[in-house]
Every structure is written in structure tokens, then in C-alpha cells.
Design an enzyme around this catalytic site. Sequence first.
Site, PDB file in Angstrom:
ATOM      1  N   LYS A 288      -8.839  11.415  -7.002  1.00  0.00           N
ATOM      2  CA  LYS A 288      -9.654  10.774  -5.977  1.00  0.00           C
ATOM      3  C   LYS A 288     -10.758  11.742  -5.548  1.00  0.00           C
ATOM      4  CE  LYS A 288      -9.272   8.161  -1.650  1.00  0.00           C
ATOM      5  NZ  LYS A 288      -8.371   7.668  -0.586  1.00  0.00           N
ATOM      6  N   GLU A 377       4.063  -2.910   5.540  1.00  0.00           N
ATOM      7  CA  GLU A 377       4.066  -3.353   6.930  1.00  0.00           C
ATOM      8  C   GLU A 377       5.334  -4.094   7.309  1.00  0.00           C
ATOM      9  OE1 GLU A 377      -0.158  -2.888   5.531  1.00  0.00           O
ATOM     10  OE2 GLU A 377       1.603  -3.954   4.761  1.00  0.00           O
ATOM     11  N   ARG A 405       0.571  -9.327   8.043  1.00  0.00           N
ATOM     12  CA  ARG A 405       1.436  -9.319   6.876  1.00  0.00           C
ATOM     13  C   ARG A 405       2.918  -9.246   7.259  1.00  0.00           C
ATOM     14  NH1 ARG A 405      -1.048  -5.477   2.378  1.00  0.00           N
ATOM     15  NH2 ARG A 405      -0.974  -7.394   1.190  1.00  0.00           N
TER      16      ARG A 405
END
Length: 642
Positions: A288, A377, A405
Site C-alpha cells: 500500500k 460490524e 450493516r
Amino acid sequence: MQIEPGALLKQINYPADLRNRKESELEEVCKELRQYIIDMVSVNGGHFAASLGVVELTVALHYALNTPYDQIIFDVGHQAYGHKILTGRRDVFETNRLLGGISGFPKREESPYDAFGVGHSSTSISAALGMAVASQYKGETDRQHVAIIGDGALTGGMAFEALNHAGIEKSNLIVILNDNCMSIDPNVGALKEYLTSMTTSKTYNRFRDDVAAVLTKISEIGPDAFGIVKKIEKAIKGSLLKNSNLFESLNFRYFGPVDGHDVNKLVKTIEDLKHIPGPKLLHAVTIKGKGYALAEKDQTKWHAPGLFDKITGEIKKSTSDKPQPPKYQDVFGHTIVELAENNPKIMGITPAMPSGSSLNIMMAEMPTRAFDVGIAEQHAVTFSAGLATQDLVPFCNIYSSFMQRAYDQVIHDVALQKLNVVFCLDRAGLVGADGPTHHGAYDIAFMRCVPNMTVSSPMNEEELRNLMYTAQLDKKGPFVIRYPRGNGVMVDWKKPFKEIPIGKGRKICDGEGLAVLSFGHVGNEVVKAFKELAEKGIHPAHYDLRFAKPLDEAMLHEVFKKFDKVITIEDGTITGGVGSAVLEFMSANGYQAQVIRLGIPDQIVEQGEQKELWQLCRYDATAVVEEIVKLVKPIKADFMVG
């Protein structure tokens, strides 16, 4: 400032142009694409490190596949900038995330190359599988469907549900695991450790390339040989890794790990995968922030750094000499530590957002009492519920839009059992440039209809501290505290704690003519508006509701007995929001008044700066002034006589 693309990139408007280039030119294309992203984001802002990490993968996919006929689905979409630049949006990329500009995430209505709209994680495999099954049903057997999912997003339960289903289908599905050990913060959990073992196994990697090459050649002989190859390959991989391959146990053919920055090798691998039937998984190891040293070194900081000097790496900040109010998230982060020092029952939980929510402060100071559970979540909510059954007080910090969610878990696992879980909903209301996938528009409406629920919102930092203090006292049932993205209004915010009676609002100022009922931080826009109205000789009353549930009924009786014109204002949808709650109260108690509701309208609100969106939705200070002037001084038509 006009930013020019490199010589090759300038000639690539669409993937068809890319596919007309020689394969020997792809490395230079990647170099120019990476530099263009750096140039653009440094002066315009946006997500940064994620897109740098998949430049080679993006170029390879569009080169090896026939897009948009072949469909690419990005997970979350933070990494899609290179994709957008290569698919007809290079010349408008400077409008990325701006009001009226292109979205910062893939968006179906924006381009045929954006196969699926994304902004939340772990959706790509499900969507790609649905498309692949549809293509198979329609006889489009040559059509490819590729899901690009990070190792962080792979921790989401939905990704595993999709892998489980995909393993029994025969569709043309390629899952590319973009393994960089990062989401926004470093990834956590057993899956991360498993993937690390795969990428660092010296024995496996020593044999991998030679064995794969031999087996691929054998598989070209025919279908019988292909079946034998699969068995040999599985046995070799399993023995070398000393355990069964997770993905192959789900009936995926596993390939990798491969260097995610070797564009030519990626092109060859993807072209080979197109001709292998059934579900395949390509494990690509990437970095990244690749190509920008500072982003490679501190990937969390450079996920979305804002504006910066691309040469020095200096991130540009406000030049104001005045002390600035803190971000609400930082007030939460420091306050939970302060509360936890005095209450050993307090625990902190977040799903993969420790820096975004500032729970990282508690994680550093109290590592045994603060948990990053990964992008999960639903698990975060039910894990919190489990803690609450053991007489602990979990503060479950989830962004408002991500809480959507886990709604079933809020109802089934927390509210039905009256468990004392404190839900701190960060990024509530309109969040700005991240746009509609991240706006926290609906939490007031979907939380206030749940039995046993308390729903609150602070107008400033002091109220946030006091609501957190109140929520950790000996209460029964779930407690929501919603607060917006960004800074508050108080520089001197660290005040002694005070308990706030549940369901008790406060009168900010008395007045005449009409009353404004505000909920949360947006009440500060009312305060600004009242200063301007005072200059016009208009002096309405202002009440801070503080609680959408339970409502302060005594205060509302006072309001409706005194005023026949009322304005409600909230940073949430007006459909089912706090304004609706006030109307329900008015109707139930037989009052009659003209009630104007200000808030997020019943429509999708696009990206833009927060203040721009408040103005667009007409609940900023200017809109409040205009609405009040219309109510207290109706415009009278002039009639000509004669």
C-alpha cells in the site's frame, strides 16, 4: 494548476487504447499512472495509498481483459483511482470528490466500466458471483467477472458467505486477493496470520513457480489431465504449507502468492486464468502506497492525507493562529480513557477503525480493554452484547453508515435483551467528500423505532463528554450517541463530568414568534442564524432536544402551548427523523401548529464539502434565517391601483 499526464498515459483514454500498446510499454504506463495519481491527489486531496498499491494490478486487468464486457468489481473502492483514470475520466479527475464532480468510488451511473457501486467493504465477491451466474444463465460463457478484495475486507463475514456459495458454482469468477496487510489501519486477526504464513513460507515459495509451470502445461493436454493436475497441485500445496489451503477447501483453485507489482507477470497470469473453468483465487502481494516512500512507510497516515507537498511530503494544515476546537472523534478517544480509568467495567470496541474513531488512544493506554475486531460490524455489535451480559459496559464505536450493516444485531442481540451497550455513532449526518455511501443519514430514523433504545446527540464537545458519562452509569438498555465528522465548537472543552437526565433537553434561549428545535451539532447553525436574525429585530426561541428518544415531553408541551410556528432541524433524514417524532408528539397530544422540518431530504445526496451539502439540503445558518423570515414576516403582494 494544470497537471499533464505522461507521454503514454496521455494517449490512453480508454482500456481499448491501453490494449493497443505493446506489452513492453506497460511498465512505463504504470510509472506514469502512479505519478499522475500522486500529482492529482497532492493538490486536490482524496484517498491515496490504496490506489498507488494496485497500479500494476489495474493496468494488467484492463490489458488482459475485454472491459467493460468483462467486469471488474472493486471492494470498497479506495483503490479505484487508477481504474477511473484509464476509463475515460482522466481529464475530469480533478473534480474527484467535489460537488458536481466524479465520485471518489466506483459508481454505475458514472461509467459502464464501474460494474458495481461500492463504498462499504466485503461486497465484491457476492456482486461478482451474481453477475457471473447471470452471464452463465444468459449463455455468455466467454464473459469474465473479477472481484478485487483486500485482506482487510476479506475479514467481513459477507465475503466468507460469498466464497462458500461461489465454491459450488461453475461460473467464470476470478477473485483477486490484494494482500497488503492493511485496510485503513493494520489488519488484525487469525486470517491475517494465515495469509502471512502463506506469503512467507520459504519451502512453498521455492517450489511454487516451477511446479505451477509444469502443472499448467500438463493441464493443457485435456480434461482428464486437468483433473489429475488439480489433485497433484492440491497435495503439493497442502504438504508444503503443512495445512490445508483455506481457499481450496472452499473449491477455489488457488494461485499465488504472486508479486502484485510485476505487471507483465500479472498480465500473463490473468490471461491464463481466463481459460481455467470454475472459481479461481489469485493471491497478489502488494505494498500500500507503492512508489511514494512516505506512504509506504506510514500507510495509515497516507490513506487519505489531504493536500500535501509531493516533493517534501509535508501535509498542509490550517494556517490559523487561533486555537481550534478538537474533532469530535478525538473528544471521544480521550474521554473514554478518562472514564475507563474510573470505571473498570468500560471496554472499547471498533470494527477496523481505531484511528478513524480515535479508539487507538485507548488501545495504546489500555490494550486489554480495547478491541479492533476487523471489518466485521455485525460481530462488533454481538461481541459487545456478550461483554454486556457479563456486567461490563462496552462502548461500541461504529461509523453511522457502517452501523447499517449490523442493524439486525442491534435489535436481536442488544435491544431485545435490554443490554447496556453504548453505541457511539461517528460520522453521523452528511460526511462530505466520501459521498452517499458514507453519509450517516438514517441512524436517527432506524434507531428511534427500536424498543428499549435511547437516542441522543450532543450539540458540542462538553455535551458529548456528559452523554458518555451518563451512558456508563447504571442504566438499562442500549444507548446511542451520534456525532458528526470533523471539529466541534469548543476550544476549552474538557469540563468536569455532569450526568444528563435521560430524555431531558435544554432551552438555549427564550423568544417570541416561533421556536426552533434542534438536535445535535447542527444546533450551532441555529445559533449563528439567531445572531443575524437579532440584527433584523427577530428573536425566536431555541431549544436543544438532545434526545430523539425519549423526547423531553415537558419541554415539548411548553413549546406547543406557547408557539404555533415551529421549526425542527437535524443532520439526518427528515423521513422518520426527529422532526417526525415531534410531529407524532404534536398529533398525539392534540396540538395544532405549523411545523417546518429541516434536514436531509428524501433523496440521495452526492459528495461535496460538508458546508456545501448543508447549504444544498437547506439546513445551514443561511437557510434557517430564510425560513424564519418567511414565517414571521410573510411576503405580501403589492397591488397597483388604477
